[in-house]
Design an enzyme around this catalytic site. Structure first.
Site, PDB file in Angstrom:
ATOM      1  N   SER A  98      59.608  53.730  20.240  1.00 49.72           N
ATOM      2  CA  SER A  98      60.573  52.656  20.025  1.00 49.72           C
ATOM      3  C   SER A  98      61.991  53.203  20.208  1.00 49.72           C
ATOM      4  CB  SER A  98      60.338  52.026  18.650  1.00 49.72           C
ATOM      5  OG  SER A  98      60.963  50.775  18.539  1.00 49.72           O
ATOM      6  N   HIS A 234      53.229  46.610  18.239  1.00 48.78           N
ATOM      7  CA  HIS A 234      54.310  47.570  18.404  1.00 48.78           C
ATOM      8  C   HIS A 234      53.957  48.929  17.802  1.00 48.78           C
ATOM      9  CE1 HIS A 234      58.383  48.785  19.274  1.00 48.78           C
ATOM     10  NE2 HIS A 234      58.563  49.175  18.020  1.00 48.78           N
TER      11      HIS A 234
END
Length: 258
Positions: A98, A234
């Site tokens: 991320s 995610h």
């Protein structure tokens, strides 16, 4: 690169998760927004004996809790590039998830441009769109409740800690600072900045990513570029740790532990 600020050292910026015996490789892992070095403890038993696993210690969390978080990519990447340059001469590889993917990339770019510095032999980016494909969600100035809702929706170990009200008060400033860093950041790549392989990983149910946005990482390198998806959202890497780490070390030509 700038000279490291007074008091800055590799030990200040990296936590040793696993030490290799006479390491033939150092894998440096960069956590996500709001994340910390301990996120990578679950990798310990998967790392080969000849690999040293280091995780980045961002200011404002865990054992750097009372240091002010960094809110600008330039400052964070410069400090980390200097810290990486101070490591002994074992080959390096970078993995970032991320926000950490962008941080790892920026550190790699600075090392590549610094005379005499040794950069990573490969860059692994995870759960992050490539340059020019990232879209701000405007969360840096959101309410605490909105930040918590967003983190819980994405899952991740930070979300679990936020269920504790006292921990929430300690953790949210770092989360907000990281979101501010992300929202201010824009990579500028007039031409491919790296000559090393870049591997992009992502969860196939990550609402923030699609194949096109992940493929945008191909613009940063003149070398090999490969993408691979894993089942999940995610934070797919929490459930897919073993296959992810195995794939990573296969790309590096190192057999992962089982």
């Amino acid at each position: 690169m700038n000279t490291m600020p007074h008091g800055t050292s590799a030990s200040q910026w990296f936590r040793l998760i696993r030490g290799g015996r006479a390491p033939g490789l150092r894998l440096v892992c960069f956590p996500h927004a709001g994340g910390a070095a301990s996120f990578f403890r679950s990798w310990t038993h998967l790392v080969p004996d000849n690999v040293e696993l280091l995780a980045v210690r961002y200011p404002g969390r865990e054992d750097r809790l009372f240091e002010p978080p960094v809110e600008r990519m330039e400052e964070l990447a410069e400090s980390l590039a200097d810290a990486c340059a101070s490591l002994e001469s074992s080959p390096l590889a970078f993995f970032g998830h991320s926000m950490g993917a962008s941080v790892a990339f920026e550190v790699a770019v600075r090392l590549a441009a610094a005379p005499g510095a040794v950069g990573p032999e490969a860059l692994f980016v995870s759960g992050r769109a490539g340059p020019g494909k990232n879209h701000s969600r405007g969360l840096a100035n959101a309410t605490d409740e909105k930040l918590v809702q967003d983190l819980v929706a994405m899952s991740g170990t930070t979300a679990e800690a936020l269920a504790n009200e006292e921990l929430r008060e300690l953790l949210l400033p770092a989360v907000r600072a990281d979101y501010r860093l992300i929202e201010r950041y824009a990579a500028s790549i007039p031409s491919p900045a790296l000559d090393i392989p870049v591997y992009a990983y992502y969860g196939d149910r990550d609402d923030e990513l699609d194949e096109d946005s992940v493929n945008a990482w191909s613009s940063v390198t003149r070398s090999t570029f490969v993408t691979r998806s894993f089942p999940g959202g995610h934070f797919y890497l929490e459930e897919q740790t073993a296959p992810l780490v195995a794939d990573l070390f296969t790309r590096l030509g190192v057999k992962a532990s089982t």
